[in-house]
Design a protein around this motif. Sequence first.
Motif, PDB file in Angstrom:
ATOM      1  N   ASP A  24       0.804  -1.214   0.000  1.00 14.57           N
ATOM      2  CA  ASP A  24       0.000   0.000   0.000  1.00 14.57           C
ATOM      3  C   ASP A  24       0.840   1.269   0.000  1.00 14.57           C
ATOM      4  O   ASP A  24       0.309   2.374   0.104  1.00 14.57           O
ATOM      5  CB  ASP A  24      -0.925   0.013   1.213  1.00 14.57           C
ATOM      6  CG  ASP A  24      -1.928  -1.134   1.199  1.00 14.57           C
ATOM      7  OD1 ASP A  24      -2.392  -1.496   0.100  1.00 14.57           O
ATOM      8  OD2 ASP A  24      -2.234  -1.666   2.285  1.00 14.57           O
ATOM      9  N   GLY A  25       2.169   1.118  -0.067  1.00 18.11           N
ATOM     10  CA  GLY A  25       3.055   2.273  -0.080  1.00 18.11           C
ATOM     11  C   GLY A  25       3.353   2.850   1.293  1.00 18.11           C
ATOM     12  O   GLY A  25       3.932   3.923   1.400  1.00 18.11           O
ATOM     13  N   LYS A  26       2.966   2.137   2.358  1.00 23.10           N
ATOM     14  CA  LYS A  26       3.250   2.597   3.724  1.00 23.10           C
ATOM     15  C   LYS A  26       4.542   1.964   4.213  1.00 23.10           C
ATOM     16  O   LYS A  26       4.838   0.821   3.899  1.00 23.10           O
ATOM     17  CB  LYS A  26       2.109   2.221   4.657  1.00 23.10           C
ATOM     18  CG  LYS A  26       0.820   2.929   4.312  1.00 23.10           C
ATOM     19  CD  LYS A  26      -0.260   2.569   5.298  1.00 23.10           C
ATOM     20  CE  LYS A  26      -1.547   3.285   4.920  1.00 23.10           C
ATOM     21  NZ  LYS A  26      -2.601   2.998   5.868  1.00 23.10           N
ATOM     22  N   GLN A  27       5.303   2.735   5.007  1.00 22.26           N
ATOM     23  CA  GLN A  27       6.544   2.202   5.549  1.00 22.26           C
ATOM     24  C   GLN A  27       6.257   0.986   6.409  1.00 22.26           C
ATOM     25  O   GLN A  27       5.314   0.975   7.193  1.00 22.26           O
ATOM     26  CB  GLN A  27       7.251   3.258   6.400  1.00 22.26           C
ATOM     27  CG  GLN A  27       7.830   4.375   5.595  1.00 22.26           C
ATOM     28  CD  GLN A  27       8.562   5.369   6.469  1.00 22.26           C
ATOM     29  OE1 GLN A  27       8.839   5.116   7.639  1.00 22.26           O
ATOM     30  NE2 GLN A  27       8.879   6.499   5.897  1.00 22.26           N
ATOM     31  N   MET A  28       7.088  -0.034   6.225  1.00 16.63           N
ATOM     32  CA  MET A  28       6.967  -1.240   7.043  1.00 16.63           C
ATOM     33  C   MET A  28       7.632  -0.979   8.388  1.00 16.63           C
ATOM     34  O   MET A  28       8.768  -0.522   8.437  1.00 16.63           O
ATOM     35  CB  MET A  28       7.621  -2.421   6.336  1.00 16.63           C
ATOM     36  CG  MET A  28       6.921  -2.806   5.058  1.00 16.63           C
ATOM     37  SD  MET A  28       7.695  -4.206   4.226  1.00 16.63           S
ATOM     38  CE  MET A  28       7.265  -5.535   5.345  1.00 16.63           C
ATOM     39  N   LEU A  29       6.908  -1.253   9.469  1.00 16.65           N
ATOM     40  CA  LEU A  29       7.431  -1.066  10.817  1.00 16.65           C
ATOM     41  C   LEU A  29       7.473  -2.411  11.524  1.00 16.65           C
ATOM     42  O   LEU A  29       6.577  -3.239  11.364  1.00 16.65           O
ATOM     43  CB  LEU A  29       6.553  -0.097  11.605  1.00 16.65           C
ATOM     44  CG  LEU A  29       6.437   1.306  11.027  1.00 16.65           C
ATOM     45  CD1 LEU A  29       5.468   2.135  11.865  1.00 16.65           C
ATOM     46  CD2 LEU A  29       7.786   1.978  10.964  1.00 16.65           C
TER      47      LEU A  29
END
Length: 64
Positions: A24-29
């Motif tokens: 989804d284009g969100k940073q992986m944490l």
Amino acid sequence: MKYRIGRPINGISLNGNEYLCDEDGKQMLFDTKELCKDYIDKNVVHEDTSDEEIEELIWQYKGE
């Protein structure tokens, strides 16, 4: 505290950093550094990648 995988854009620290993102284009944490390293070992690095190179990929992130 969370961890994320990043590196300097084009290998130049003056350019800022780019981070690994999910579909989804969100940073992986990641909750722990160990989980972050496990993901790197399985998905990012090659056999000839040194521990120092892996350590340079890990950036600490506070909050979400």
